[in-house]
Write an enzyme that holds these catalytic residues in place. Sequence first.
Site, PDB file in Angstrom:
ATOM      1  N   ASP A   8     -14.015   6.001   2.766  1.00 40.74           N
ATOM      2  CA  ASP A   8     -12.834   5.978   3.633  1.00 40.74           C
ATOM      3  C   ASP A   8     -12.094   7.312   3.637  1.00 40.74           C
ATOM      4  O   ASP A   8     -11.547   7.704   4.664  1.00 40.74           O
ATOM      5  CB  ASP A   8     -11.897   4.847   3.199  1.00 40.74           C
ATOM      6  N   ASP A   9     -12.085   8.015   2.500  1.00 38.71           N
ATOM      7  CA  ASP A   9     -11.373   9.310   2.477  1.00 38.71           C
ATOM      8  C   ASP A   9     -12.047  10.307   3.403  1.00 38.71           C
ATOM      9  O   ASP A   9     -11.396  11.151   4.002  1.00 38.71           O
ATOM     10  CB  ASP A   9     -11.359   9.897   1.064  1.00 38.71           C
ATOM     11  N   TYR A  51       0.851  -1.189   0.000  1.00 34.90           N
ATOM     12  CA  TYR A  51       0.000   0.000   0.000  1.00 34.90           C
ATOM     13  C   TYR A  51       0.885   1.236   0.000  1.00 34.90           C
ATOM     14  O   TYR A  51       1.923   1.267  -0.634  1.00 34.90           O
ATOM     15  CB  TYR A  51      -1.024  -0.074   1.165  1.00 34.90           C
ATOM     16  N   ASN A  70      -0.458  12.758   1.225  1.00 38.91           N
ATOM     17  CA  ASN A  70       0.457  11.750   0.741  1.00 38.91           C
ATOM     18  C   ASN A  70       0.296  11.622  -0.771  1.00 38.91           C
ATOM     19  O   ASN A  70      -0.649  12.191  -1.318  1.00 38.91           O
ATOM     20  CB  ASN A  70       0.239  10.403   1.481  1.00 38.91           C
ATOM     21  N   LYS A 124      -6.410  -1.566  -1.015  1.00 41.40           N
ATOM     22  CA  LYS A 124      -7.226  -1.285   0.169  1.00 41.40           C
ATOM     23  C   LYS A 124      -7.824  -2.572   0.731  1.00 41.40           C
ATOM     24  O   LYS A 124      -7.834  -2.819   1.933  1.00 41.40           O
ATOM     25  CB  LYS A 124      -8.371  -0.337  -0.208  1.00 41.40           C
ATOM     26  N   ARG A 149      -9.685  11.121  -7.904  1.00 37.46           N
ATOM     27  CA  ARG A 149      -8.580  11.738  -7.146  1.00 37.46           C
ATOM     28  C   ARG A 149      -7.870  10.636  -6.395  1.00 37.46           C
ATOM     29  O   ARG A 149      -8.316  10.231  -5.337  1.00 37.46           O
ATOM     30  CB  ARG A 149      -9.148  12.804  -6.184  1.00 37.46           C
ATOM     31  N   GLU A 169     -13.901   4.981  -2.504  1.00 39.82           N
ATOM     32  CA  GLU A 169     -12.496   5.318  -2.288  1.00 39.82           C
ATOM     33  C   GLU A 169     -11.962   6.188  -3.418  1.00 39.82           C
ATOM     34  O   GLU A 169     -12.159   5.871  -4.591  1.00 39.82           O
ATOM     35  CB  GLU A 169     -11.696   4.009  -2.231  1.00 39.82           C
ATOM     36  N   ASP A 170     -11.311   7.276  -3.051  1.00 38.91           N
ATOM     37  CA  ASP A 170     -10.583   8.113  -4.017  1.00 38.91           C
ATOM     38  C   ASP A 170     -11.428   8.642  -5.171  1.00 38.91           C
ATOM     39  O   ASP A 170     -11.014   8.608  -6.339  1.00 38.91           O
ATOM     40  CB  ASP A 170      -9.327   7.376  -4.520  1.00 38.91           C
TER      41      ASP A 170
HETATM   42  P1  NAI Z   1      -9.279  17.184  -2.254  1.00 39.62           P
HETATM   43  O1  NAI Z   1      -8.714  17.343  -3.605  1.00 39.62           O
HETATM   44  O2  NAI Z   1     -10.709  16.834  -2.073  1.00 39.62           O
HETATM   45  O3  NAI Z   1      -9.011  18.532  -1.408  1.00 39.62           O
HETATM   46  C1  NAI Z   1      -7.815  19.268  -1.446  1.00 39.62           C
HETATM   47  C2  NAI Z   1      -8.066  20.591  -0.724  1.00 39.62           C
HETATM   48  O4  NAI Z   1      -6.816  21.276  -0.603  1.00 39.62           O
HETATM   49  C3  NAI Z   1      -8.999  21.540  -1.450  1.00 39.62           C
HETATM   50  O5  NAI Z   1      -9.828  22.168  -0.508  1.00 39.62           O
HETATM   51  C4  NAI Z   1      -8.047  22.568  -2.078  1.00 39.62           C
HETATM   52  O6  NAI Z   1      -8.638  23.851  -2.235  1.00 39.62           O
HETATM   53  C5  NAI Z   1      -6.959  22.612  -1.037  1.00 39.62           C
HETATM   54  N1  NAI Z   1      -5.683  23.080  -1.585  1.00 39.62           N
HETATM   55  C6  NAI Z   1      -5.062  22.720  -2.716  1.00 39.62           C
HETATM   56  N2  NAI Z   1      -3.915  23.392  -2.865  1.00 39.62           N
HETATM   57  C7  NAI Z   1      -3.804  24.194  -1.796  1.00 39.62           C
HETATM   58  C8  NAI Z   1      -2.840  25.157  -1.391  1.00 39.62           C
HETATM   59  N3  NAI Z   1      -1.742  25.386  -2.101  1.00 39.62           N
HETATM   60  N4  NAI Z   1      -3.059  25.819  -0.248  1.00 39.62           N
HETATM   61  C9  NAI Z   1      -4.166  25.600   0.488  1.00 39.62           C
HETATM   62  N5  NAI Z   1      -5.101  24.693   0.159  1.00 39.62           N
HETATM   63  C10 NAI Z   1      -4.923  24.011  -0.981  1.00 39.62           C
HETATM   64  O7  NAI Z   1      -8.374  16.093  -1.555  1.00 39.62           O
HETATM   65  P2  NAI Z   1      -8.739  15.232  -0.242  1.00 39.62           P
HETATM   66  O8  NAI Z   1      -9.487  14.008  -0.592  1.00 39.62           O
HETATM   67  O9  NAI Z   1      -9.345  16.116   0.780  1.00 39.62           O
HETATM   68  O10 NAI Z   1      -7.283  14.766   0.205  1.00 39.62           O
HETATM   69  C11 NAI Z   1      -6.351  15.717   0.648  1.00 39.62           C
HETATM   70  C12 NAI Z   1      -5.058  15.048   1.025  1.00 39.62           C
HETATM   71  O11 NAI Z   1      -5.252  14.276   2.178  1.00 39.62           O
HETATM   72  C13 NAI Z   1      -4.475  14.114  -0.041  1.00 39.62           C
HETATM   73  O12 NAI Z   1      -3.111  14.407  -0.254  1.00 39.62           O
HETATM   74  C14 NAI Z   1      -4.578  12.768   0.541  1.00 39.62           C
HETATM   75  O13 NAI Z   1      -3.451  11.970   0.201  1.00 39.62           O
HETATM   76  C15 NAI Z   1      -4.567  13.077   2.010  1.00 39.62           C
HETATM   77  N6  NAI Z   1      -5.232  12.029   2.748  1.00 39.62           N
HETATM   78  C16 NAI Z   1      -4.547  11.532   3.827  1.00 39.62           C
HETATM   79  C17 NAI Z   1      -5.057  10.491   4.517  1.00 39.62           C
HETATM   80  C18 NAI Z   1      -4.326  10.011   5.722  1.00 39.62           C
HETATM   81  O14 NAI Z   1      -3.230  10.378   5.960  1.00 39.62           O
HETATM   82  N7  NAI Z   1      -4.874   9.199   6.535  1.00 39.62           N
HETATM   83  C19 NAI Z   1      -6.300   9.834   4.069  1.00 39.62           C
HETATM   84  C20 NAI Z   1      -6.987  10.488   2.967  1.00 39.62           C
HETATM   85  C21 NAI Z   1      -6.442  11.549   2.332  1.00 39.62           C
END
Ligand code: NAI
Length: 551
Positions: A261-262, A96, A401, A167, A149, A238-239
């Site tokens: 899950d996200d 993963y 990540n 997953k 995504r 997911e994603d």
């Molecule tokens: P998303 O695409 O739905 O949301 C991204 C958000 O970040 C949006 O609100 C966008 O406006 C904002 N953004 C983008 N560039 C930015 C910048 N330069 N400055 C400020 N804000 C900015 O993505 P999602 O699903 O919310 O995932 C976000 C991150 O969280 C991903 O990288 C994902 O890998 C990570 N994630 C981590 C997990 C964990 O560690 N357990 C689990 C799920 C997601």
Amino acid sequence: MATTHGKRGIEVLQDPALNKSTAFTEAEKQALGLVGLVPDVTETEDLQLQRVNAQLAEKPTDLERYIYLINLLDHNETLFYRTLMSDPTRFLPIVYDPTIGEACLKFGHIYRQARGMYLSMNRRGKVKDVLRNWPQKDIRFICVTDAGRILGLGDLGANGMGIPIGKLQLYTACAGVPPQHLLPMYLDAGTNNEQYLRDPLYLGMRKARPSTEELYSFVDEFVDAVQEVFPKCCIHFEDWTGADAVHLLQRYRDKYCVYNDDVQGTAGIVLAGMINAAKIKGAKLSNERYLFLGAGSAGIGLANLLCSAMVEEGLTLKQAQSRVYMFDINGLLEDTRTDLADFQKPYAHKHAPMRDFVAAIEDTKPTTIIGVSTVGGTFTQKVIEAMSRINERPVILALSNPTEKAECTPEQAYTWSKGKAIYAAGVQFPPVRINGRTFFSGQANNFYIFPAIGMAVFATEASRVTDEMFIEAARAVADQVPPDLLNQGLLYPLQSNILETEIQTAARVARLVFDSGLARVARPDDMVAFIRQHVYKPEYSREAARAAGGA
Ligand code: NAI
């Protein structure tokens, strides 16, 4: 349990659920017509594992190890899970995150063999027929993505199939959900990724993505078909893109057994970290103030679950929401913004517009910042220093990540905060040594939460997945960090003991499922023993032995 279904000889070797490779006994070889088709030895599972480890050691990269392990899974499911479960700390990052990100980027190129189902929008009106092609009838979980995504990598189209495959492997490796009940699925709605559309080895529909209405109507047909073809199945989304993730969850959560899950798993694991960060500071969640960088599916899901947990601590929902600020690509969420989605508005407080994150920290005075922005390096030195000025122990959660997308590294957080930060990331970083002190940073990885929720749903045959189940899972995970590790700043349990951690977590969630009246089986007296009864063991099926007239 698998049976040989009358299979003999080469057919047994070609079935990964039945194949024992070099471990068939003489009696099995005789009874199943295997004499001469395998080497004339009978090896133990441990000896086989030794060979796997030796072969893995020859591989130069984690991607090569990933390809090797998936190949092993194609031939010998038991040995694959035995390998993963023998050393989760070593193997989870290979099957993963973070290796899976690279595997997805190259999915069409490293593809060897079909795994899971590919449901394309070209099959509109025929989804039930497609689902009926799956050979296993008692499917309990479908993990489905449209790859809108993938991780922090964007629209990966059919290359995103690596995610539901990976997953679901974690359901088994981390919480013991038996693999035959799991179905990975790619819902092919095309892709807007130009690079893939031009790649001759791309495996998806070569079409731009459809309108939201078209997509949702196809997802409706899919969700509906699942109810009929796999009536005990829980759908794990997911994603998907942030907006689709939130909207599809809202669309189905009260009607069907679904979760995202996200949205919910991420929220659960981060909540566990926040519970423990508050414990370290001798505070409660509801004493803290939170500022998110990123207001997408992960951020909103977490903010919502965090508020529910603060409400359980005695705040009103409005009071809880007032402790949460969010900042996205267009600046601070505030009430004059006209670009916000409905689900973001509860966090758009009365405030002047603000485009600078450091200024937002100085103004809103958070105790905790949460990076879910998909953009690496956004927690700069100025950000960490601002947090350290206003907090004795600033809580820094850099969750994006894969690794290069983390908002800051542990080394940066500890150095810039002069060792004061309480830090966790979305990926695993090695311990860092600064000024003679060693810092262990925890990984806020969903794999502590969703497999345990999966096991609880599997064992109880729960009819719904609720937010309360994620809050309970978060508390259970948080409670399993021993005090000495907590005092060293570690927010999450050690991965080496993950199966036991998840069994205990699943038992607590299962108890809640029964208390909430959502279970579809009789309530057992001993919940932990009940969960243990359902746990898959990576040992060769006794079916072959039975076919051979043995036990
Ligand atoms: P998303 O695409 O739905 O949301 C991204 C958000 O970040 C949006 O609100 C966008 O406006 C904002 N953004 C983008 N560039 C930015 C910048 N330069 N400055 C400020 N804000 C900015 O993505 P999602 O699903 O919310 O995932 C976000 C991150 O969280 C991903 O990288 C994902 O890998 C990570 N994630 C981590 C997990 C964990 O560690 N357990 C689990 C799920 C997601």
